[in-house]
Scaffold this active site. Structure first.
Site, mmCIF file in Angstrom:
data_model
loop_
_atom_site.group_PDB
_atom_site.id
_atom_site.type_symbol
_atom_site.label_atom_id
_atom_site.label_comp_id
_atom_site.label_asym_id
_atom_site.label_seq_id
_atom_site.Cartn_x
_atom_site.Cartn_y
_atom_site.Cartn_z
ATOM 1 N N GLY A 12 0.825 -1.220 -0.269
ATOM 2 C CA GLY A 12 0.180 -0.187 0.232
ATOM 3 C C GLY A 12 0.750 1.110 -0.134
ATOM 4 O O GLY A 12 0.330 2.205 0.498
ATOM 5 N N SER A 13 2.169 1.367 -0.504
ATOM 6 C CA SER A 13 2.980 2.702 -0.426
ATOM 7 C C SER A 13 2.042 3.606 -1.432
ATOM 8 O O SER A 13 2.051 4.753 -1.062
ATOM 9 C CB SER A 13 4.452 2.246 -0.818
ATOM 10 O OG SER A 13 4.396 1.916 -2.286
ATOM 11 N N ASN A 14 1.832 3.073 -2.403
ATOM 12 C CA ASN A 14 0.969 4.046 -3.544
ATOM 13 C C ASN A 14 -0.299 4.350 -2.802
ATOM 14 O O ASN A 14 -0.612 5.710 -2.996
ATOM 15 C CB ASN A 14 0.755 3.382 -4.804
ATOM 16 C CG ASN A 14 1.993 3.357 -5.617
ATOM 17 O OD1 ASN A 14 2.305 4.381 -6.216
ATOM 18 N ND2 ASN A 14 2.650 2.305 -5.552
ATOM 19 N N LEU A 85 -3.923 -6.671 -7.402
ATOM 20 C CA LEU A 85 -3.483 -7.875 -8.490
ATOM 21 C C LEU A 85 -4.507 -8.896 -8.939
ATOM 22 O O LEU A 85 -4.095 -10.077 -9.344
ATOM 23 C CB LEU A 85 -2.146 -8.614 -7.571
ATOM 24 C CG LEU A 85 -1.256 -7.518 -7.293
ATOM 25 C CD1 LEU A 85 -0.106 -8.024 -6.710
ATOM 26 C CD2 LEU A 85 -0.645 -6.629 -8.297
ATOM 27 N N ASN A 102 -5.157 2.401 -13.547
ATOM 28 C CA ASN A 102 -4.434 1.528 -12.944
ATOM 29 C C ASN A 102 -2.892 2.014 -12.936
ATOM 30 O O ASN A 102 -2.664 2.686 -14.035
ATOM 31 C CB ASN A 102 -4.271 -0.053 -13.903
ATOM 32 C CG ASN A 102 -3.436 -0.856 -13.201
ATOM 33 O OD1 ASN A 102 -3.217 -1.094 -11.860
ATOM 34 N ND2 ASN A 102 -2.772 -1.562 -13.890
ATOM 35 N N HIS A 104 0.806 0.743 -13.548
ATOM 36 C CA HIS A 104 1.735 -0.612 -13.729
ATOM 37 C C HIS A 104 3.191 -0.260 -13.908
ATOM 38 O O HIS A 104 3.832 0.813 -14.306
ATOM 39 C CB HIS A 104 1.505 -1.103 -15.284
ATOM 40 C CG HIS A 104 1.993 -2.328 -15.655
ATOM 41 N ND1 HIS A 104 1.705 -3.496 -15.064
ATOM 42 C CD2 HIS A 104 3.163 -2.660 -16.428
ATOM 43 C CE1 HIS A 104 2.476 -4.610 -15.764
ATOM 44 N NE2 HIS A 104 3.553 -3.986 -16.264
ATOM 45 N N ASP A 145 -3.962 -4.511 -18.682
ATOM 46 C CA ASP A 145 -2.891 -3.634 -19.157
ATOM 47 C C ASP A 145 -3.048 -3.178 -20.566
ATOM 48 O O ASP A 145 -2.072 -2.942 -21.209
ATOM 49 C CB ASP A 145 -1.379 -4.181 -18.803
ATOM 50 C CG ASP A 145 -1.233 -4.700 -17.585
ATOM 51 O OD1 ASP A 145 -1.907 -3.923 -16.543
ATOM 52 O OD2 ASP A 145 -0.400 -5.698 -17.201
ATOM 53 N N GLU A 174 6.526 6.135 -9.143
ATOM 54 C CA GLU A 174 5.220 5.915 -8.941
ATOM 55 C C GLU A 174 4.877 7.009 -7.872
ATOM 56 O O GLU A 174 3.743 7.519 -8.147
ATOM 57 C CB GLU A 174 4.975 4.594 -8.709
ATOM 58 C CG GLU A 174 5.165 3.338 -9.372
ATOM 59 C CD GLU A 174 4.545 2.226 -9.119
ATOM 60 O OE1 GLU A 174 4.264 1.139 -9.644
ATOM 61 O OE2 GLU A 174 4.691 1.949 -7.785
#
Ligand code: GAR
Length: 192
Positions: A12-14, A85, A102, A104, A145, A174
């Site tokens: 969960g860093s993003n 995921l 999303n 990637h 994607d 990111e």
């Protein structure tokens, strides 16, 4: 106010970057975090920020309307996948057409598709001997994607890079770009 749901499966860093960035924002709020793994770190991060955070079993995503009902009852306008995921179920794709974004960890269309997540991606990039990698932020459609690309940023792949070292470079991109690209996307979409 546009209400955002984050879908996340992992650390969960993003998700954290998004939550911090939008906290106190006048136009956009992170209103919900949803995970397919009850042990996902992202859930804890959201709860600490007083954001409702719920995990659902994979079967609930695919074989029931529980998740979409939650999105509707929470009046969610946009969905952001931050390390989510599993595939987004069709009922959610239909209800949120062109409203799911999303991130990637590579330069699509290369190194995308099923199974391409986390370190798998960075290993494949290094094995390919490509000289650069990066991030892709894109709309989500029914194919992994393959939705419209909103933004890409690149970083060099150095000769002795390990997948972990490359992951760190990519993660920096990111964290730097994801929140601003999301903000820009939502504000321009909302203005249309
Ligand atoms: C991120 O690097 C994201 O790009 C990747 O999962 C990581 C989640 O990290 N997503 C994919 O690989 C999707 N195919 P985080 O949990 O620390 O945000």
């Amino acid at each position: 106010m546009k209400r955002l749901a984050i879908f996340a499966s992992g650390t969960g860093s993003n998700a954290k970057r998004l939550i911090d960035y939008f906290s106190g924002n006048q136009y956009i709020s992170v209103a919900l975090l949803i995970s397919n793994r009850k042990e996902a770190g992202a859930l804890e991060i959201a709860r600490k920020a007083n954001i409702p955070a719920i995990s659902f079993l994979k079967e609930e995503f695919y074989n029931s309307s529980t998740v979409i009902e939650k999105l509707i009852s929470e009046k969610i306008d946009f969905i952001v996948l931050a390390g989510f995921l599993i595939k987004v179920p069709d009922n959610i794709l239909k209800a949120y057409e062109n409203k799911i974004v999303n991130i990637h960890p590579a330069l699509l269309p290369n190194f995308g598709g099923k199974g391409m997540y986390g370190l798998n991606v960075h290993k494949a990039v290094i094995e390919s001997k490509k000289k650069e990698s990066g991030i892709t932020i894109h709309l989500v459609n029914e194919h992994y994607d393959e939705g419209k690309v909103l933004f890409q940023a690149a970083c060099p792949v150095l000769e002795n890079d390990t997948p972990e070292m490359l992951a760190t470079q990519v993660q920096e991109l990111e964290h730097k770009y994801f929140p601003v690209v999301i903000e820009d996307f939502i504000l321009t979409t909302a203005a249309d």
